[in-house]
Design an enzyme around this catalytic site. Structure first.
Site, short mmCIF file in Angstrom:
data_model
loop_
_atom_site.label_atom_id
_atom_site.label_comp_id
_atom_site.label_asym_id
_atom_site.label_seq_id
_atom_site.Cartn_x
_atom_site.Cartn_y
_atom_site.Cartn_z
N ARG A 106 13.63 27.51 -35.19
CA ARG A 106 13.17 28.33 -34.08
C ARG A 106 13.00 27.51 -32.79
NH1 ARG A 106 14.67 32.47 -33.40
NH2 ARG A 106 15.30 31.58 -31.43
N LYS A 141 10.33 27.50 -8.72
CA LYS A 141 9.81 28.62 -9.51
C LYS A 141 10.31 28.49 -10.95
CE LYS A 141 9.63 31.63 -5.47
NZ LYS A 141 10.17 32.82 -4.79
N LYS A 173 6.12 25.69 4.77
CA LYS A 173 6.15 27.13 4.62
C LYS A 173 5.08 27.77 5.49
CE LYS A 173 6.87 28.60 0.37
NZ LYS A 173 8.24 29.17 0.43
N GLU A 202 10.62 26.63 6.59
CA GLU A 202 10.91 28.03 6.30
C GLU A 202 10.61 28.87 7.53
OE1 GLU A 202 9.87 30.54 2.49
OE2 GLU A 202 8.20 30.63 3.90
N ASP A 223 14.41 32.86 5.52
CA ASP A 223 13.85 33.71 4.49
C ASP A 223 13.96 35.18 4.84
OD1 ASP A 223 12.44 34.13 2.04
OD2 ASP A 223 10.62 34.51 3.19
#
Length: 293
Positions: A106, A141, A173, A202, A223
């Site tokens: 597994r 992410k 950002k 960004e 963005d």
């Protein structure tokens, strides 16, 4: 037979041993209660089959599961990471003590299905933009603890990696800009502290883009720009020359899918980053069938 030779871009990360050990400890705990169904000295051979079309990734993690469980286990591969597979393809055989094969099944398949899923999705995006200048990138992410593995899988699919973490590149950002007071302030402070690092800003509109260009950012992350506005932004980036006489790198992100990515690629943007490559993973279906020796 294999359809491709291993590529230099597919250099393995150096944390495979630790990652696999953690996964085995999570699954086995203080012992596999199921393994007693076979004699301790029994040997077996298992075939691993890809049940659907995919791009293979994760062979080193798969193999490490069995070698950590028992150094008598041997894996014979018929394909390399990065190879495209058809449904019902036998990708490898594993031979060794039957108990070890059962215990590792597994965990080994978990790595294979996850990483092949990332590679396969990446390949679909890469194929969709063929003939354009754009490169497909991942993001931060990722699944906690599996970043290096997932970024490797992106490379197997033909994508390239964005910065690995917060330490090897700067991406300013909206919250950084809010905290610093302006794009210019944020860029100035970051440049002063880390002049050696690539610096990206960004931006969410053309006015912010102008501010980032005026601050001489190395790259801009455009963005959620509609494709027709993105074309204007890309042209601005090309016209703005940095002190080293190179133009600013343009990167698009936000709400980009297989359905619309070609429209974005046709703007001649340099890069498109897609968080879903490592965040929204659809596992590839593999099976492992055991035969006693």
């Amino acid at each position: 037979m294999s359809t491709a030779e291993p590529d230099n871009a597919l250099t393995l990360p150096d944390d495979i041993t630790e990652t696999v050990a953690t996964a085995l400890a999570e699954d086995i705990g203080d012992g596999d209660r199921n393994a007693v169904v076979v004699d301790e000295d029994s040997a077996a051979t298992a075939r691993v089959v890809a049940r659907e079309a995919c791009v293979l990734a994760g062979a080193a993690w798969f193999e490490a599961v069995f070698t950590q469980l028992d150094d008598r286990c041997r894996v014979t591969w018929h394909y390399h990471d990065g190879d495209s597979l058809k449904p019902d393809t036998i990708i490898c055989e594993v031979r060794g003590p039957a108990r070890s094969l059962l215990t590792g099944e597994r965990t080994a398949l978990n790595f294979l299905q996850l990483l092949s899923g990332v590679a396969s999705d990446t390949r679909r995006f890469v194929d969709r933009v063929k003939g354009t200048r754009v490169r497909i990138l991942d993001t931060r992410k990722t699944l906690p603890g599996l970043r290096s593995a997932q970024k490797y899988a992106v490379r197997c699919g033909g994508g390239i990696n964005h910065r690995f973490g917060l330490f090897d590149g700067i991406l300013i950002k909206e919250n950084h800009i809010a905290a610093a007071g302006s794009i210019a302030n944020a860029v100035s402070r970051a440049r002063e502290a880390h002049p050696e690092l690539m610096l990206q800003v960004e931006v969410e509109n053309l006015n912010e883009l102008d501010e980032a260009l005026a601050a001489d950012a190395d790259s801009v992350l455009l963005d959620n720009f509609p494709s027709h506005i993105l074309s204007r932004a890309v042209n601005k980036c090309r016209r703005h020359l940095l002190p080293n006489r190179r133009s600013v790198i343009s990167e698009a992100s936000g709400d980009i899918s297989l359905r619309n990515i070609r429209d974005y690629a046709d703007t001649e943007v340099d890069r498109i980053s897609i968080g879903g490559l490592t965040k929204n993973v659809t596992a590839t279906d593999f099976s492992m069938r055991l035969q006693m020796d």
